[in-house]
Design an enzyme around this catalytic site. Structure first.
Site, PDB file in Angstrom:
ATOM      1  N   ASP A  95      16.252  17.298 -34.036  1.00 51.46           N
ATOM      2  CA  ASP A  95      16.458  17.165 -35.457  1.00 51.46           C
ATOM      3  C   ASP A  95      16.972  18.360 -36.193  1.00 51.46           C
ATOM      4  O   ASP A  95      17.595  18.339 -37.173  1.00 51.46           O
ATOM      5  CB  ASP A  95      14.992  16.754 -35.952  1.00 51.46           C
ATOM      6  CG  ASP A  95      14.605  15.289 -35.758  1.00 51.46           C
ATOM      7  OD1 ASP A  95      15.530  14.343 -35.238  1.00 51.46           O
ATOM      8  OD2 ASP A  95      13.287  14.994 -35.729  1.00 51.46           O
ATOM      9  N   ASP A 186      13.502  30.817 -10.058  1.00 58.51           N
ATOM     10  CA  ASP A 186      12.363  30.080  -9.829  1.00 58.51           C
ATOM     11  C   ASP A 186      12.681  29.358  -8.523  1.00 58.51           C
ATOM     12  O   ASP A 186      11.630  29.160  -7.735  1.00 58.51           O
ATOM     13  CB  ASP A 186      12.392  28.968 -10.940  1.00 58.51           C
ATOM     14  CG  ASP A 186      11.492  29.697 -12.284  1.00 58.51           C
ATOM     15  OD1 ASP A 186      10.316  29.917 -11.907  1.00 58.51           O
ATOM     16  OD2 ASP A 186      12.127  29.654 -13.163  1.00 58.51           O
TER      17      ASP A 186
END
Length: 270
Positions: A95, A186
């Protein structure tokens, strides 16, 4: 006398997804300081895309709007890494005007499906509808935004765990998943070989990611810690490549200048 334009150009997409589908290699970097000033500086530097990091970055959701506004007049498309695949996290950033969303720690098809679904409005997705938002020109361009959403919004799933390696073909095949993006720190940590990017386990994971992406007609991406590795990864098929961050640029520049001044001072004393 100033003439008002007949059509105001509100937030417009920068064709990142279309360029990706056309086979371009797209270069980017991270924004992790939460600063609109460094966002603007980096955006003007010539990157195809930049990523505002809400997972590890210093900024929060309250800093995103100003960074997006700072990037608006640059050529860099804005991607946001959210903290999770929760629908509310995703549609709030869309948005505000993000052109793409990256989601970390996706492990399986169900998690990837929830993430991908959050990128689009019903019936294709689960994104909530709000017209009075920045992405739609505060309702003035809602219809065009809504009708072209699927061809513009980039969905990026991170490859960071051993679990996702067993599900990549199915994840890559999902609508709205456009990029499988390797998080090397990671992933290598999760594989028990932290930082060993030449280890056979890591190299096999990279190869599997590229193969799954290409099989589905999607792209593979990676974050580089060393720009000298660019050709190595591009040559095996990775086309969405990031290196560096605003914090890194500041740290490296500050360290280099301080060292130079210290050297000059020492020469004068001698």
């Amino acid at each position: 006398m100033l003439q008002h334009p007949t059509k105001i150009n509100y937030y417009m997409m920068k064709n990142l997804k279309k360029r990706l589908q056309q086979g371009e290699t797209l270069n980017g970097c991270w924004l992790n300081l939460g600063s609109p000033l460094t966002a603007e500086i980096v955006g003007l530097a010539g990157f195809d895309w930049v990523l505002i990091d809400l997972e590890h970055g210093a900024g929060s959701e309250s800093n995103v709007l100003h960074q997006l506004q700072a990037l608006e007049h640059t050529a860099s498309a804005s991607i946001i890494r959210v903290e999770s695949f929760e629908r509310q996290r995703i549609h709030r950033m869309l948005d505000l005007g993000a052109e793409g969303i990256m989601c970390p720690r996706i492990n399986n098809v169900e998690e990837a499906r929830k993430f991908a679904s959050g990128l689009l409005y019903p019936p294709e997705g689960t994104r909530g509808v709000a017209k009075m938002v920045r992405a739609t020109g505060f309702s003035k361009e809602f219809d065009s935004y809504w009708k072209t959403l699927k061809e513009n919004i980039v969905g990026i799933v991170q490859v960071e765990t051993p679990e996702i390696l067993n599900n990549m073909d199915e994840i890559a095949a999902l609508d709205n998943v456009d990029i499988l993006f390797i998080g090397p720190a990671d992933l290598s940590m999760a594989l028990g070989i932290y930082g060993q990017f030449d280890h056979p386990l890591f190299k096999e994971a990279v190869k599997a990611t590229v193969e799954s992406a290409e099989k589905a007609g999607k792209a593979a991406g990676i974050l580089l810690f060393n720009p000298d590795d660019y050709s190595k990864y591009r040559n095996i098929g990775i086309r969405f490549i990031a290196c560096g961050a605003d914090a890194t640029f500041v740290v490296n520049g500050a360290n280099e200048m301080a060292k130079k001044l210290q050297t000059l001072r020492a020469q004068i004393r001698n």
